[in-house]
Design an enzyme around this catalytic site. Structure first.
Site, PDB file in Angstrom:
ATOM      1  N   ARG A   1     -14.081  -0.335   2.531  1.00 37.91           N
ATOM      2  CA  ARG A   1     -13.005  -0.242   1.601  1.00 37.91           C
ATOM      3  C   ARG A   1     -11.771  -0.259   1.670  1.00 37.91           C
ATOM      4  O   ARG A   1     -10.713   0.434   2.198  1.00 37.91           O
ATOM      5  CB  ARG A   1     -13.300   1.194   0.447  1.00 37.91           C
ATOM      6  CG  ARG A   1     -12.500   1.132  -0.432  1.00 37.91           C
ATOM      7  CD  ARG A   1     -12.442   2.283  -1.736  1.00 37.91           C
ATOM      8  NE  ARG A   1     -12.443   3.406  -1.213  1.00 37.91           N
ATOM      9  CZ  ARG A   1     -12.697   4.339  -1.714  1.00 37.91           C
ATOM     10  NH1 ARG A   1     -12.749   4.119  -3.399  1.00 37.91           N
ATOM     11  NH2 ARG A   1     -11.827   5.508  -2.018  1.00 37.91           N
TER      12      ARG A   1
ATOM     13  N   ASP B   1      -9.888  14.038  -2.139  1.00 37.82           N
ATOM     14  CA  ASP B   1      -9.127  13.087  -1.074  1.00 37.82           C
ATOM     15  C   ASP B   1      -8.329  12.914  -2.795  1.00 37.82           C
ATOM     16  O   ASP B   1      -7.925  13.508  -2.892  1.00 37.82           O
ATOM     17  CB  ASP B   1     -10.057  11.613  -1.156  1.00 37.82           C
ATOM     18  CG  ASP B   1     -10.440  11.003  -2.616  1.00 37.82           C
ATOM     19  OD1 ASP B   1     -10.532  11.930  -3.685  1.00 37.82           O
ATOM     20  OD2 ASP B   1     -11.003  10.294  -2.575  1.00 37.82           O
TER      21      ASP B   1
END
EC number: 2.3.3.9
Length: 540
Positions: free
Chosen positions: A167, A447
């Site tokens: 990603r 995150d």
């Protein structure tokens, strides 16, 4: 230069030397990144301006809705081409940062796919980013291994590893350490360009790619941008059109209203959509920031089985299956707690329940954040999904009106939720400034997305004068003074835990300042990383 001739792409300049930079940023690779920036940089800038203009309209009272000009696409009878064999079965995917040991453990986890995250799970200091790209080269060549200096253990990739899908960073981010024309290059084009330049042909030759996850898309115009980037990159690297396959994370509120259109724009390259739930909650708060009717309760009350989150997941499954592509489930943040069997079993139970909900809804796979959770999720999807996916399981009986995608969760804002957001935001941002992108905090794998939720909720509650219910049965309206006092209390608690040396070494003071400034800003900042990135670079 004659005016009737197009300018040649500007060369790229590296501002810093870090380990691996010569291996990753070869002259040819830099030229390729510069060509991407030259060709697409201005267009990307225009897309970011379009984001800002759309947000201004919403701030003035306009609410997200289906686009009237794309009605024919939404109502049309069409499907995307079938995905490659390597992408047919994605029932369990594990995600994580691009550190060497993490990659090997994820590839060996038993998951079908590993999403190697250059974005929210990686603190984007230049050292981390270049090391991640160097690891991708070794993955390409089958030479990825790691000797742990602490234990002496050698980590090797096993015989049946997960499929790796990287990603790249989001379209809004820049890579400040590489310039073209005196300006930072797009972080998205930088990451994608290096990955496709170095690894595209080799992965295509072995059937392992090139595949990508695309984060934080907000519109079908941005999907069209990525599609054109793919076409250009395939032409430049000698790949056949349609070789690149992308799974788009639907993790912004505007994108939830344009799922069909996003698939249509990427139809020759699309592999699926994913419920990026944590960023989606953050985007909901950010998008509807000026609207008091959409204030959300404590984060713990924002469950996927109710209100806007349940509708969003149902629409994603419906749209994906109508178009013949994968509908991927989202991340369960609960993780095992080392040395605490009871807490670990509770985490497993939460993940199991979440994955049961996704499988029953019709998702074709899901995400986990820890190798120990792979068997838990795999067991659920194996039982519910004997085939490689559920794409042919229709969900067309659901009628989803725009208001259903906006319906807020009902619940309370509590003192515990308020303090929890302060603690998570400060702790995560401090860890991020220290170079860590995926951080276990209070039994959850956090995150940047969850830190964004925490600080955005603080802003939303303060902006709209939300009443906070306290443990003693009393209540009080949140004020800037109270919030500052609570931040100060959190600083004292951290000092007591880590000591003055650990406090300063851990960058807690900088983190607290960033969080408080974001929470008390007149206008909610789009991303806290915009403010923190320069500091991260200086520390790196």
């Amino acid at each position: 230069m004659p005016l009737d001739r197009p300018p040649t792409p500007l060369s790229a300049v590296i501002l810093r030397e870090v380990p691996g930079v010569a291996q990753v940023l070869t002259p040819a690779a830099l030229d390729f990144v510069a060509a991407l920036q030259s060709r697409f940089g201005l267009r990307l800038h225009a897309l970011m301006i379009a984001r800002a203009r759309r947000q201004e309209r919403i701030d003035r009272g306009e609410l997200p809705d289906y686009l009237p000009e794309t009605k024919d696409i939404r109502q049309g009878i069409w499907e995307a081409p079938p995905v490659p064999e390597a992408l047919r079965d994605r029932r369990v995917e594990i995600t994580g940062p691009v550190g060497r040991k993490t990659i090997i453990n994820a590839l060996n986890s038993g998951a079908k796919v590993f999403m190697a995250d250059f974005e929210d799970a990686t603190a984007p200091g230049f050292t981390n980013i270049i090391a991640g790209h160097a690891n991708m080269l070794d993955y390409r060549d089958g030479t990825l291994e790691y000797d742990d200096p602490k234990t002496g253990k050698c980590y090797l990739v096993g015989r049946n590893p997960a499929l790796l899908i990287p990603r790249p960073r989001g379209l809004h981010m820049t890579e400040a350490n590489v310039l073209t024309g005196g300006q930072p290059v797009s972080a998205a084009l930088f990451d994608f360009g290096l990955l496709i330049f170095h690894c595209g042909r080799a992965l295509a030759a072995t059937g392992r790619g090139p595949f990508f996850y695309l984060p934080k898309i907000e519109s079908h115009d941005e999907a069209r941008f990525w599609n054109d980037v793919f076409l250009f990159a395939q032409g430049e690297t000698g790949l056949e059109p349609g070789t690149i396959k992308a799974t788009v994370l639907i993790e912004t509120l505007p994108a939830a209203f344009q799922m069909d259109e996003i698939i249509w724009e990427l139809r020759d390259h699309i592999a699926g959509l994913n419920c990026g739930r944590w960023d989606y909650i953050f985007s909901y708060i950010k998008t509807l920031r000026n609207h008091a009717a959409y204030v959300l309760p404590d984060r713990a009350q924002l469950t996927m089985d109710r209100a806007f989150l349940a509708t969003y997941a149902a629409r994603l499954v419906k749209v994906c299956h109508r178009r013949g592509i994968h509908a991927m489930g989202g991340m369960s943040a609960a993780i095992p707690v080392r040395g605490d069997a009871k807490a670990t079993e509770e985490a497993f139970a939460k993940v199991r329940a979440d994955k049961n909900r996704e499988a029953e809804l019709g998702h074709d796979g899901t995400w986990v954040a820890h190798p120990d959770l792979v068997p838990v999720a795999m067991e659920v999807f194996d039982a519910a999904m004997p085939g490689p996916n559920q794409i042919r399981r229709p969900r067309q009986d659901w009628r989803i009106e725009p208001a259903m995608l906006l319906k807020p969760h009902e619940g309370k804002v509590t003192g515990a939720g308020l303090r929890g957001n302060i603690a998570v935001a400060i702790e995560y941002v401090a860890q991020w400034l220290s170079g860590r992108g995926a951080v276990p905090i209070r039994g959850l794998m956090e995150d940047m997305a969850t830190a964004e939720i925490a600080r955005a909720q603080l802003w939303q509650w303060l902006r709209h004068g939300t009443t906070v219910e306290l443990a003693d049965g009393d209540s009080a309206r949140l004020s800037a003074e109270w919030l500052a006092a609570l931040v100060q209390e959190e600083i004292v608690a951290i000092l007591n835990r880590v000591g003055p040396g650990g406090f300063h070494k851990g960058h807690y003071a900088s983190a607290a300042r960033l969080v408080l400034e974001a929470a008390t800003a007149e206008v909610l900042p789009d991303f806290i990383t915009d403010q923190a990135y320069d500091l991260l670079n200086a520390l790196d």
